[in-house]
Write a protein that holds these residues in place. Sequence first.
Motif, PDB file in Angstrom:
ATOM      1  N   VAL A 382       6.784  -7.866 -33.228  1.00  0.00           N
ATOM      2  CA  VAL A 382       5.916  -6.855 -32.616  1.00  0.00           C
ATOM      3  C   VAL A 382       4.802  -7.521 -31.800  1.00  0.00           C
ATOM      4  N   ASP A 383       4.193  -8.556 -32.372  1.00  0.00           N
ATOM      5  CA  ASP A 383       3.151  -9.272 -31.632  1.00  0.00           C
ATOM      6  C   ASP A 383       3.710  -9.873 -30.348  1.00  0.00           C
ATOM      7  N   ALA A 384       4.910 -10.438 -30.455  1.00  0.00           N
ATOM      8  CA  ALA A 384       5.519 -11.065 -29.281  1.00  0.00           C
ATOM      9  C   ALA A 384       5.779 -10.028 -28.198  1.00  0.00           C
ATOM     10  N   LEU A 385       6.259  -8.851 -28.608  1.00  0.00           N
ATOM     11  CA  LEU A 385       6.572  -7.812 -27.628  1.00  0.00           C
ATOM     12  C   LEU A 385       5.315  -7.231 -26.983  1.00  0.00           C
ATOM     13  N   ARG A 386       4.193  -7.245 -27.735  1.00  0.00           N
ATOM     14  CA  ARG A 386       2.949  -6.709 -27.189  1.00  0.00           C
ATOM     15  C   ARG A 386       2.366  -7.635 -26.133  1.00  0.00           C
ATOM     16  N   THR A 387       2.805  -8.908 -26.153  1.00  0.00           N
ATOM     17  CA  THR A 387       2.314  -9.844 -25.144  1.00  0.00           C
ATOM     18  C   THR A 387       2.992  -9.534 -23.824  1.00  0.00           C
TER      19      THR A 387
ATOM     20  N   SER B  14      -1.008  -0.399 -42.109  1.00  0.00           N
ATOM     21  CA  SER B  14      -2.340  -0.718 -41.601  1.00  0.00           C
ATOM     22  C   SER B  14      -2.353  -2.158 -41.109  1.00  0.00           C
ATOM     23  N   TYR B  15      -3.267  -2.421 -40.211  1.00  0.00           N
ATOM     24  CA  TYR B  15      -3.434  -3.784 -39.716  1.00  0.00           C
ATOM     25  C   TYR B  15      -4.757  -4.318 -40.219  1.00  0.00           C
ATOM     26  N   TRP B  16      -4.841  -5.621 -40.330  1.00  0.00           N
ATOM     27  CA  TRP B  16      -6.095  -6.267 -40.693  1.00  0.00           C
ATOM     28  C   TRP B  16      -6.780  -6.709 -39.418  1.00  0.00           C
ATOM     29  N   ARG B  17      -8.006  -6.280 -39.244  1.00  0.00           N
ATOM     30  CA  ARG B  17      -8.728  -6.731 -38.063  1.00  0.00           C
ATOM     31  C   ARG B  17     -10.134  -7.132 -38.471  1.00  0.00           C
ATOM     32  N   GLY B  18     -10.482  -8.398 -38.252  1.00  0.00           N
ATOM     33  CA  GLY B  18     -11.801  -8.913 -38.597  1.00  0.00           C
ATOM     34  C   GLY B  18     -12.126  -8.699 -40.071  1.00  0.00           C
ATOM     35  N   PRO B  23      -6.254   1.429 -41.002  1.00  0.00           N
ATOM     36  CA  PRO B  23      -5.032   2.211 -41.185  1.00  0.00           C
ATOM     37  C   PRO B  23      -4.512   2.728 -39.853  1.00  0.00           C
ATOM     38  N   VAL B  24      -3.216   2.599 -39.638  1.00  0.00           N
ATOM     39  CA  VAL B  24      -2.618   3.080 -38.383  1.00  0.00           C
ATOM     40  C   VAL B  24      -1.746   4.300 -38.667  1.00  0.00           C
ATOM     41  N   LEU B  25      -0.934   4.179 -39.701  1.00  0.00           N
ATOM     42  CA  LEU B  25      -0.142   5.332 -40.118  1.00  0.00           C
ATOM     43  C   LEU B  25      -0.503   5.628 -41.570  1.00  0.00           C
ATOM     44  N   GLY B  42       1.041  11.667 -28.229  1.00  0.00           N
ATOM     45  CA  GLY B  42      -0.227  11.449 -28.896  1.00  0.00           C
ATOM     46  C   GLY B  42      -1.070  10.506 -28.069  1.00  0.00           C
ATOM     47  N   PRO B  43      -2.377  10.519 -28.315  1.00  0.00           N
ATOM     48  CA  PRO B  43      -3.278   9.668 -27.537  1.00  0.00           C
ATOM     49  C   PRO B  43      -3.011   8.188 -27.804  1.00  0.00           C
ATOM     50  N   SER B  44      -3.521   7.394 -26.887  1.00  0.00           N
ATOM     51  CA  SER B  44      -3.376   5.953 -27.006  1.00  0.00           C
ATOM     52  C   SER B  44      -3.994   5.469 -28.313  1.00  0.00           C
ATOM     53  N   GLY B  45      -3.295   4.594 -29.007  1.00  0.00           N
ATOM     54  CA  GLY B  45      -3.821   4.048 -30.254  1.00  0.00           C
ATOM     55  C   GLY B  45      -3.561   4.921 -31.460  1.00  0.00           C
ATOM     56  N   SER B  46      -2.797   5.999 -31.289  1.00  0.00           N
ATOM     57  CA  SER B  46      -2.578   6.900 -32.415  1.00  0.00           C
ATOM     58  C   SER B  46      -1.469   6.386 -33.341  1.00  0.00           C
ATOM     59  N   GLY B  47      -0.776   5.318 -32.938  1.00  0.00           N
ATOM     60  CA  GLY B  47       0.223   4.742 -33.841  1.00  0.00           C
ATOM     61  C   GLY B  47       1.653   5.070 -33.464  1.00  0.00           C
ATOM     62  N   LYS B  48       1.872   5.578 -32.241  1.00  0.00           N
ATOM     63  CA  LYS B  48       3.229   5.954 -31.816  1.00  0.00           C
ATOM     64  C   LYS B  48       4.160   4.734 -31.805  1.00  0.00           C
ATOM     65  N   SER B  49       3.671   3.674 -31.157  1.00  0.00           N
ATOM     66  CA  SER B  49       4.515   2.475 -31.067  1.00  0.00           C
ATOM     67  C   SER B  49       4.771   1.898 -32.449  1.00  0.00           C
ATOM     68  N   THR B  50       3.752   1.905 -33.265  1.00  0.00           N
ATOM     69  CA  THR B  50       3.900   1.375 -34.619  1.00  0.00           C
ATOM     70  C   THR B  50       4.992   2.132 -35.370  1.00  0.00           C
ATOM     71  N   LEU B  51       4.965   3.464 -35.270  1.00  0.00           N
ATOM     72  CA  LEU B  51       5.976   4.276 -35.949  1.00  0.00           C
ATOM     73  C   LEU B  51       7.374   3.975 -35.404  1.00  0.00           C
TER      74      LEU B  51
HETATM   75  N1  LIG Z   1      -0.335  -6.312 -34.302  1.00  0.00           N
HETATM   76  C1  LIG Z   1      -1.458  -5.577 -34.393  1.00  0.00           C
HETATM   77  N2  LIG Z   1      -2.579  -6.149 -34.881  1.00  0.00           N
HETATM   78  C2  LIG Z   1      -3.701  -5.429 -35.005  1.00  0.00           C
HETATM   79  N3  LIG Z   1      -3.812  -4.151 -34.640  1.00  0.00           N
HETATM   80  C3  LIG Z   1      -2.733  -3.546 -34.123  1.00  0.00           C
HETATM   81  C4  LIG Z   1      -1.507  -4.224 -33.975  1.00  0.00           C
HETATM   82  N4  LIG Z   1      -0.596  -3.378 -33.447  1.00  0.00           N
HETATM   83  C5  LIG Z   1      -1.242  -2.197 -33.287  1.00  0.00           C
HETATM   84  N5  LIG Z   1      -2.514  -2.294 -33.680  1.00  0.00           N
HETATM   85  C6  LIG Z   1      -3.480  -1.208 -33.684  1.00  0.00           C
HETATM   86  O1  LIG Z   1      -2.900  -0.102 -34.279  1.00  0.00           O
HETATM   87  C7  LIG Z   1      -3.237   1.057 -33.587  1.00  0.00           C
HETATM   88  C8  LIG Z   1      -1.993   1.793 -33.155  1.00  0.00           C
HETATM   89  O2  LIG Z   1      -1.322   1.038 -32.194  1.00  0.00           O
HETATM   90  P1  LIG Z   1      -0.012   1.560 -31.465  1.00  0.00           P
HETATM   91  O3  LIG Z   1       0.979   1.937 -32.478  1.00  0.00           O
HETATM   92  O4  LIG Z   1       0.380   0.564 -30.472  1.00  0.00           O
HETATM   93  O5  LIG Z   1      -0.543   2.860 -30.730  1.00  0.00           O
HETATM   94  P2  LIG Z   1       0.080   3.698 -29.538  1.00  0.00           P
HETATM   95  O6  LIG Z   1       1.417   3.171 -29.263  1.00  0.00           O
HETATM   96  O7  LIG Z   1       0.078   5.094 -30.034  1.00  0.00           O
HETATM   97  O8  LIG Z   1      -0.831   3.521 -28.397  1.00  0.00           O
HETATM   98  C9  LIG Z   1      -4.132   0.653 -32.451  1.00  0.00           C
HETATM   99  O9  LIG Z   1      -5.473   0.823 -32.827  1.00  0.00           O
HETATM  100  C10 LIG Z   1      -3.821  -0.794 -32.260  1.00  0.00           C
HETATM  101  O10 LIG Z   1      -4.931  -1.462 -31.761  1.00  0.00           O
END
Ligand SMILES: Nc1ncnc2c1ncn2[C@@H]1O[C@H](COP(=O)(O)OP(=O)(O)O)[C@@H](O)[C@H]1O
Lengths: 388, 227
Positions: A382-387, B14-18, B23-25, B42-51
């Motif tokens: 996922v990280d690689a694809l986001r780059t 959820s992701y770890w940041r700092g 939590p994302v989903l 859904g809006p940007s950052g709502s977790g669509k790609s993650t799902l």
């Molecule tokens: N690898 C990651 N590391 C840290 N945070 C991430 C990572 N991937 C996604 N996020 C965070 O998770 C949230 C949801 O991301 P994403 O699923 O890409 O949203 P969308 O596709 O709806 O725009 C965002 O706040 C994003 O910054």
Amino acid sequence: MAVPFMYSYRSLWTRRLTTALTAVGMALVVFVFAAIAMLAEGLEKTLVETGSAENVAIVRKGAVSEVQSGISRDQAAILETWPGVATGRDGRLLAAKELVVLISLSKRGTDKPSHVVIRGVSPVSLVLKPQVRLTEGRMPRPGTNEIMAGSSVSRRFEGAGLGETIRFAMRDWKVVGLFDAGSTGFSSEIWGDVDTLMQAFRRPVYSIVIFRMSDQGSFQQIKNGIENDPRLTVEAKRETVFYADQSKALSTFLRVLGTSLTLIFSLGAVIGAMITMYSAVANRVSEIGTLRALGFARASILSAFLLESLFIGVVGGALGLVMASFLQFLTISTMNFQTFAELAFSFTLTFRIAAQSLVVALVMGLAGGLLPAVKASRMNIVDALRTG
Amino acid sequence: MAEPFVKIRNLSKSYWRGGRQVPVLAGIDIDVAEGEFLALMGPSGSGKSTLLNLMAGIDNADTGTIEIGGVEITSLTEAELTAWRSDNVGFIFQFYNLVPVLTALENVELPLVLQGLSRKERKERAAFFLGLVNLSERTDHYPGQLSGGEQQRVAIARAMVTDPLLLVADEPTGDLDRRSAEEVLELMEKLNREFKKVIVMVTHDPKSAERAHVIRHLEKGYLNAAP
Ligand SMILES: Nc1ncnc2c1ncn2[C@@H]1O[C@H](COP(=O)(O)OP(=O)(O)O)[C@@H](O)[C@H]1O
Ligand SMILES: [Mg+2]
């Protein structure tokens, strides 16, 4: 399943300039490695071929070279008739007492003097050294100031051509014959009659006694007999071993030098390859993510990138070997460290040296590519694809 | 009621940041029926790609289960998941993600390398799907020589070539002009209609979403009530 080879190959081709530069770096290392190995090989080959296995060479105990040796006339007489010496077709014993002296001669075209071996021989010497062939002129006659010159001496030294004269031992010596001894050390010598030369140099002792064994298997027995005889202060070796031992110090030195230089230079080439491969990985992060998403395993990514750097290694190795192979057309003359005489020999490329060179190249490719390839394979999809 | 093709229960990520957990989903439940074309909005950052990534098996969930075609992919090992993806998922990315050093045909052929087909079978299959997306004339072109719309059609052929159960598309028209976007969407509709592919498409373009049978909205990690 592996990523298709085409993928690695085309990726290299896309960045062919950096690929080529990286390969050239490796080629230089391989060149140095191969060149020095070829030098050591050529030297050894020349000196080993200088002897014959069925001959025994006898020098004063502890003498490393013929020049340092001295065998008195009565000891030589005992050795000449030692039991086990073969007899020739004409019934003569196949034993020769020889004198070896170093003289200084100028090289053609320069005033630079260099040492040359003068060997006093008897007619039997030619039978004992079948590598030596008279190519022009005739043998020097005993009792006259006549000599014959080895092919590489006559080419390189002033006055050593057929019909020319050389001055040494306060006399002028006429070159009446030329001989060729192939790639052996004898080609770098001047030969004359042993008794005439001993008089001229005022030497009371011989340098070496050489004889052919009637039975090769009896060497150890002959050696023990000679070395335990209380009348004698000499040691006996097979002639091949005797000359090979003379090259040992130099060829060992060359091998150590070759290995050290290769290690030092390869460090640079490996770092170069590493930089190249790291940047290749960095430029293809999303590509790596894509391949992983499509179902290629981590191991496939690892091997795809390793393949790229190994390929650079192969190209570099081949290039270095091609460059090194041209050295075979050179004849090198160097000091034989044991006798301090000029010795002519060639760079000799063997299958073993070629294989070792390619291994060196592959190891450099592997060493340079491993960390970048591991990094590529460890990426999170996922990280690689986001780059971008 | 028939079993849904995709069955997601209590999915959290959820992701770890700092040093902080973001939590994302948060406890997602969602079903996708056999033959469905679903749009996730859904809006940007709502977790669509993650799902989407979780459904496609390229990301790992914290909790919850994902069952696809009867396989619970959340309990597969990494190696199993890798093999499962190559057999069951077709990917369509926003930026096409074609391999630049491979031709259109070779890009389409790439996933088949993992299927143990002969070279000839691979070439034939790849050529067939390149024809399906109307790019037979572009066989030997490299991605750099193709327009964005063409590249995305090559990517669709690549996604289809292994005959996967599920197509996932993350903003497939996000980088395309209107006309190319229409072509791509029509193609996706066709794959859903004629080839019965289950499609999950992330988009924030309402016009694109109209092509889908079902539209679901994600909001800060929660799914809004189904329509
Ligand atoms: N690898 C990651 N590391 C840290 N945070 C991430 C990572 N991937 C996604 N996020 C965070 O998770 C949230 C949801 O991301 P994403 O699923 O890409 O949203 P969308 O596709 O709806 O725009 C965002 O706040 C994003 O910054
Ligand atoms: Mg997104």
